[in-house]
Design an enzyme around this catalytic site. Structure first.
Site, mmCIF file in Angstrom:
data_model
loop_
_atom_site.group_PDB
_atom_site.id
_atom_site.type_symbol
_atom_site.label_atom_id
_atom_site.label_comp_id
_atom_site.label_asym_id
_atom_site.label_seq_id
_atom_site.Cartn_x
_atom_site.Cartn_y
_atom_site.Cartn_z
ATOM 1 N N HIS A 19 0.821 -1.218 0.000
ATOM 2 C CA HIS A 19 0.000 0.000 0.000
ATOM 3 C C HIS A 19 0.858 1.272 0.000
ATOM 4 O O HIS A 19 0.330 2.354 -0.224
ATOM 5 C CB HIS A 19 -0.914 -0.011 1.221
ATOM 6 C CG HIS A 19 -2.337 0.355 0.942
ATOM 7 N ND1 HIS A 19 -2.919 0.310 -0.305
ATOM 8 C CD2 HIS A 19 -3.327 0.771 1.780
ATOM 9 C CE1 HIS A 19 -4.182 0.680 -0.218
ATOM 10 N NE2 HIS A 19 -4.452 0.972 1.029
ATOM 11 N N ASN A 66 -7.047 6.534 3.230
ATOM 12 C CA ASN A 66 -8.444 6.794 2.889
ATOM 13 C C ASN A 66 -8.862 8.255 3.003
ATOM 14 O O ASN A 66 -9.967 8.607 2.607
ATOM 15 C CB ASN A 66 -9.363 5.927 3.753
ATOM 16 C CG ASN A 66 -9.138 4.452 3.500
ATOM 17 O OD1 ASN A 66 -8.456 4.063 2.554
ATOM 18 N ND2 ASN A 66 -9.700 3.626 4.347
#
Length: 189
Positions: A19, A66
């Site tokens: 990620h 996010n």
């Protein structure tokens, strides 16, 4: 002027995870152009420099993935950067390891960081470099927050370098040229 954003999560535990590919690519660009990413603002770390005659801002949001849009919109508004000059680099499970894909616009494709950026910019028209991390055999969260195997890491190091070159190509030559040059290239072990 360009804003080059690498997506990732802050903290040692996330270093070199799937990620955090965006952070890794931004670090390569920073090293190549002697740009120190050592300033804190825009809910992230950033540095300023040049690629040729173009001023660039390298940004690593510290909002966690996010909420990346919060950081991107603050930097874009501060520098008055057009959406078309915001390049975002991130991991993509729909692309095989060893590949990357340059796009000038598009949907979030299930990536929550990109979804948040699209919401904050109120647009999906911004260039991106999508770096393939492959499909998980396991839980998605564990997969994206996990590290590459030794064999995968060898391939990923080459893909990271190629992804940095793709970012530079967008700045120097435009999105279409970067797409023609880098889309479809596959790096094998």
């Amino acid at each position: 002027m360009y804003l080059v954003v690498g997506l990732g999560n802050i903290g040692k535990e996330y270093k070199k995870t799937r990620h955090n590919i965006g952070f890794d690519v931004v670090d390569i660009v920073a090293e190549k152009y002697n740009i120190e990413i050592n300033r804190q603002k825009f809910k992230g770390s950033y540095g300023e420099g040049r690629i040729g005659n173009e001023k660039i801002i390298l940004l690593k949001p510290s909002t966690y993935m996010n909420l990346s849009g919060e950081s991107v919109i603050e930097a874009a508004n501060f520098y008055k950067i057009d959406k078309e000059n915001i390049i975002v680099i991130y991991d993509d499970m729909s692309i095989d390891i060893g590949k990357l894909r340059v796009r000038g616009k598009g949907s979030a494709g299930g990536h929550n960081g990109i979804k948040n950026i699209i919401q904050h910019l109120n647009s999906d028209i911004f260039p991106r470099v999508r770096v393939g991390i492959g499909q998980p055999d396991e839980n998605v969260v564990n997969y994206v927050l996990g590290k590459f195997s030794k064999d995968q890491r060898e391939v990923i190091e080459k893909v990271l370098a190629m992804s940095a070159k793709a970012c530079i190509s967008i700045v120097e030559d435009g999105v279409t040229e970067a797409m023609n040059k880098y889309n479809g290239v596959k790096i094998e072990v």
